[in-house]
Design an enzyme around this catalytic site. Structure first.
Site, PDB file in Angstrom:
ATOM      1  N   ASN A 104       4.867   6.180   3.296  1.00  0.00           N
ATOM      2  CA  ASN A 104       4.088   6.841   2.258  1.00  0.00           C
ATOM      3  C   ASN A 104       3.887   8.344   2.428  1.00  0.00           C
ATOM      4  OD1 ASN A 104       3.753   4.353   0.909  1.00  0.00           O
ATOM      5  ND2 ASN A 104       2.198   3.799   2.423  1.00  0.00           N
ATOM      6  N   THR A 105       4.489   8.918   3.458  1.00  0.00           N
ATOM      7  CA  THR A 105       4.534  10.376   3.596  1.00  0.00           C
ATOM      8  C   THR A 105       5.994  10.754   3.419  1.00  0.00           C
ATOM      9  OG1 THR A 105       2.632  10.468   5.092  1.00  0.00           O
ATOM     10  CG2 THR A 105       4.175  12.314   5.203  1.00  0.00           C
ATOM     11  N   LYS A 120       5.611   3.857  17.144  1.00  0.00           N
ATOM     12  CA  LYS A 120       5.555   2.768  16.153  1.00  0.00           C
ATOM     13  C   LYS A 120       6.725   2.921  15.189  1.00  0.00           C
ATOM     14  CE  LYS A 120       2.519   0.444  12.856  1.00  0.00           C
ATOM     15  NZ  LYS A 120       1.132   0.287  12.397  1.00  0.00           N
ATOM     16  N   PHE A 127      -1.799   8.246   4.322  1.00  0.00           N
ATOM     17  CA  PHE A 127      -2.618   8.853   5.389  1.00  0.00           C
ATOM     18  C   PHE A 127      -3.866   9.553   4.853  1.00  0.00           C
ATOM     19  CE2 PHE A 127       1.325   9.648   8.371  1.00  0.00           C
ATOM     20  CZ  PHE A 127       1.435   8.285   8.576  1.00  0.00           C
ATOM     21  N   ASN A 145       5.801  -1.361  11.395  1.00  0.00           N
ATOM     22  CA  ASN A 145       4.997  -0.898  10.271  1.00  0.00           C
ATOM     23  C   ASN A 145       5.308  -1.768   9.034  1.00  0.00           C
ATOM     24  OD1 ASN A 145       3.433   0.900   8.578  1.00  0.00           O
ATOM     25  ND2 ASN A 145       3.825   2.488  10.101  1.00  0.00           N
ATOM     26  N   THR A 146       4.846  -1.354   7.863  1.00  0.00           N
ATOM     27  CA  THR A 146       5.119  -2.083   6.616  1.00  0.00           C
ATOM     28  C   THR A 146       6.588  -1.912   6.216  1.00  0.00           C
ATOM     29  OG1 THR A 146       4.453  -0.134   5.367  1.00  0.00           O
ATOM     30  CG2 THR A 146       2.762  -1.803   5.738  1.00  0.00           C
ATOM     31  N   SER A 160       5.557   5.377   8.635  1.00  0.00           N
ATOM     32  CA  SER A 160       4.914   5.059   7.361  1.00  0.00           C
ATOM     33  C   SER A 160       5.861   5.419   6.225  1.00  0.00           C
ATOM     34  CB  SER A 160       3.622   5.862   7.206  1.00  0.00           C
ATOM     35  OG  SER A 160       3.212   5.816   5.855  1.00  0.00           O
ATOM     36  N   ASN A 195       0.820  -1.207   0.000  1.00  0.00           N
ATOM     37  CA  ASN A 195       0.000   0.000   0.000  1.00  0.00           C
ATOM     38  C   ASN A 195       0.850   1.252   0.000  1.00  0.00           C
ATOM     39  OD1 ASN A 195      -0.489   1.933   2.526  1.00  0.00           O
ATOM     40  ND2 ASN A 195       0.188  -0.058   3.319  1.00  0.00           N
ATOM     41  N   ALA A 196       0.290   2.265  -0.670  1.00  0.00           N
ATOM     42  CA  ALA A 196       0.923   3.588  -0.700  1.00  0.00           C
ATOM     43  C   ALA A 196      -0.160   4.618  -0.423  1.00  0.00           C
ATOM     44  CB  ALA A 196       1.562   3.830  -2.060  1.00  0.00           C
TER      45      ALA A 196
HETATM   46  C1  FMN Z   1      -3.702  -0.699   3.542  1.00  0.00           C
HETATM   47  C2  FMN Z   1      -2.864  -0.458   4.747  1.00  0.00           C
HETATM   48  C3  FMN Z   1      -2.908   0.785   5.373  1.00  0.00           C
HETATM   49  C4  FMN Z   1      -2.144   1.031   6.508  1.00  0.00           C
HETATM   50  N1  FMN Z   1      -2.231   2.249   7.114  1.00  0.00           N
HETATM   51  C5  FMN Z   1      -1.528   2.480   8.246  1.00  0.00           C
HETATM   52  C6  FMN Z   1      -1.659   3.715   8.942  1.00  0.00           C
HETATM   53  O1  FMN Z   1      -2.425   4.596   8.561  1.00  0.00           O
HETATM   54  N2  FMN Z   1      -0.896   3.895  10.054  1.00  0.00           N
HETATM   55  C7  FMN Z   1      -0.048   2.929  10.539  1.00  0.00           C
HETATM   56  O2  FMN Z   1       0.598   3.145  11.571  1.00  0.00           O
HETATM   57  N3  FMN Z   1       0.080   1.748   9.901  1.00  0.00           N
HETATM   58  C8  FMN Z   1      -0.642   1.502   8.785  1.00  0.00           C
HETATM   59  N4  FMN Z   1      -0.519   0.287   8.163  1.00  0.00           N
HETATM   60  C9  FMN Z   1       0.436  -0.712   8.691  1.00  0.00           C
HETATM   61  C10 FMN Z   1      -0.234  -1.727   9.600  1.00  0.00           C
HETATM   62  O3  FMN Z   1      -0.780  -1.082  10.728  1.00  0.00           O
HETATM   63  C11 FMN Z   1       0.781  -2.811  10.051  1.00  0.00           C
HETATM   64  O4  FMN Z   1       1.799  -2.190  10.835  1.00  0.00           O
HETATM   65  C12 FMN Z   1       1.438  -3.533   8.877  1.00  0.00           C
HETATM   66  O5  FMN Z   1       0.514  -3.771   7.852  1.00  0.00           O
HETATM   67  C13 FMN Z   1       2.061  -4.874   9.295  1.00  0.00           C
HETATM   68  O6  FMN Z   1       1.088  -5.757   9.804  1.00  0.00           O
HETATM   69  P1  FMN Z   1       0.415  -6.933   8.938  1.00  0.00           P
HETATM   70  O7  FMN Z   1       1.533  -7.728   8.301  1.00  0.00           O
HETATM   71  O8  FMN Z   1      -0.408  -7.730   9.916  1.00  0.00           O
HETATM   72  O9  FMN Z   1      -0.432  -6.274   7.922  1.00  0.00           O
HETATM   73  C14 FMN Z   1      -1.283   0.014   7.025  1.00  0.00           C
HETATM   74  C15 FMN Z   1      -1.248  -1.231   6.396  1.00  0.00           C
HETATM   75  C16 FMN Z   1      -2.021  -1.484   5.276  1.00  0.00           C
HETATM   76  C17 FMN Z   1      -1.946  -2.840   4.624  1.00  0.00           C
END
Ligand code: FMN
Length: 351
Positions: free
Chosen positions: A183-184, A214, A120, A243-244, A181, A116-117
């Protein structure tokens, strides 16, 4: 209808459209107590073995929905009814944002991964605050994850976090500072010791509401340990890792932007978590997230020192039944190992 059939329909749509469809249904359900009750009966696993008191609040089970799913606090109650012990709302920015251009969310079903990109996209502090005022406090913990606006210059980033902490400190059981994140633009540059010190010293002056940091998985273990230890010294009440990831080599066919999540980041996320836990276990609350998709993996994180866990991607692929199965599997694992309570297993592998 079981989740497999629902998923077959949802996966016919673009990922973000599918998310909107689910979000609309979840939002509607949140206004219907009988529906919430029925869902809760079916999916929410509670047990004295899993129940913990953290941040002065009762967590019925250790599995939370990770930030980014309920960005706007519209589905909070429904997500709890679908089995999550707690819900993290956000990321919320001071002003509303539309996020990055579409398409910005991609599925990789073969690997049960997402990329994902989003950037926010959210309704902004004013609107989200009003929604939280209607549901907080709830009978389950609610966290609010906060981030800076894209247009806020780096030098003013601290001001965004100050504004958000002031606005949400009385509407959350805990807050999360998101500087991880991908993406910012330049957000991750804030993952430096000076900014973290300034941030937590400022935050502690404003509120006693617990504030967690985080972090991203894309740094060396030494860097991660130094940053998180600095945060805890400066007053952070917990660490959420991770995070990702922007390590695109982990996912075959990955695009070269955005962050990847799911099973493919499991080992990377765990490796960082483990190093942090070795340093900080017992000193702060540790939350593990990234690639958790089974009870076995959840239990491994708990034994490595996680007080709480979060899931995003595996929920997309496995639905609420997976959340129930993981919680049930945790109860079984605890019993098999002769533990009477989850707290006895937390950190068992590193004590
Ligand atoms: C579509 C999407 C949007 C996300 N948006 C945020 C976000 O707004 N803030 C944040 O801290 N993490 C965000 N994340 C990261 C998740 O909270 C999590 O840290 C990450 O996906 C790893 O966990 P997972 O492997 O269980 O998905 C997002 C992840 C995905 C897939």
């Amino acid at each position: 209808m079981d989740y497999q059939s629902i998923k077959n329909i949802l996966f016919k749509f673009e990922p973000e459209t599918a998310h909107h469809i689910a979000a609309t249904a979840f939002e509607l359900a949140s206004f219907m107590p009988p529906v919430l009750n029925a869902l809760q009966k079916r999916y929410l696993v509670t047990s004295p073995l899993l129940e913990q008191d953290i941040f002065g609040k009762k967590f019925a089970n250790p599995l939370g929905i990770a930030a980014g799913f309920d960005k706007n606090a519209t589905m909070t109650k429904t997500l709890h009814a679908l089995g999550f012990g707690y819900v993290e709302v956000g990321t919320v920015t001071p002003k509303p944002q539309t996020g990055n251009p579409l398409p910005r969310l991609f599925r990789y079903p073969r690997y049960e991964a997402l990329q994902n990109a989003m950037g926010f996209n959210n309704d902004g502090a004013e609107i989200i605050k009003k929604r939280l005022e209607r549901i907080y406090p709830a009978d389950f913990p609610i966290g609010v994850n906060i981030g800076k606006n894209k247009t806020t210059p780096q030098a003013k980033a601290l001001e965004d976090y100050r504004f958000l902490i002031e606005n949400f400190k009385d509407l959350a059981d805990y807050l999360v500072v998101n500087i991880s994140s991908p993406n910012t633009p330049n957000l991750r540059d804030l993952q430096n010791e000076q900014f973290i010190k300034d941030l937590f010293i400022m935050a502690k002056d404003i509120t006693s509401t617990p504030i967690l940091l985080k972090i991203a998985p894309d740094m060396s273990p030494e860097q991660a340990v130094n940053l998180t230890a600095t945060a805890v010294e400066a007053g952070a009440d917990g660490i959420i890792a991770t995070n990702t990831s922007i390590d695109y080599s982990l996912l075959k066919g990955a695009k070269d932007f955005g962050g990847i999540s799911g099973k493919v980041i499991k080992d990377k996320s765990f490796a960082i978590f483990k190093e942090i836990a070795k340093e900080l276990f017992g000193k702060t609350v540790l939350v593990s997230v990234g690639g958790i998709e089974s009870a076995e993996e959840a239990y491994r994180r708990i034994k490595a020192g996680a007080n709480l866990l979060q899931i995003y991607t595996a929920f997309i692929y496995g639905g609420p039944k997976l959340i129930a199965d993981i919680n049930k599997g945790l109860i079984e694992a605890l019993q098999k190992d002769g533990y009477e309570h989850i707290s006895q297993a937390v950190g068992a592998d590193i004590r």
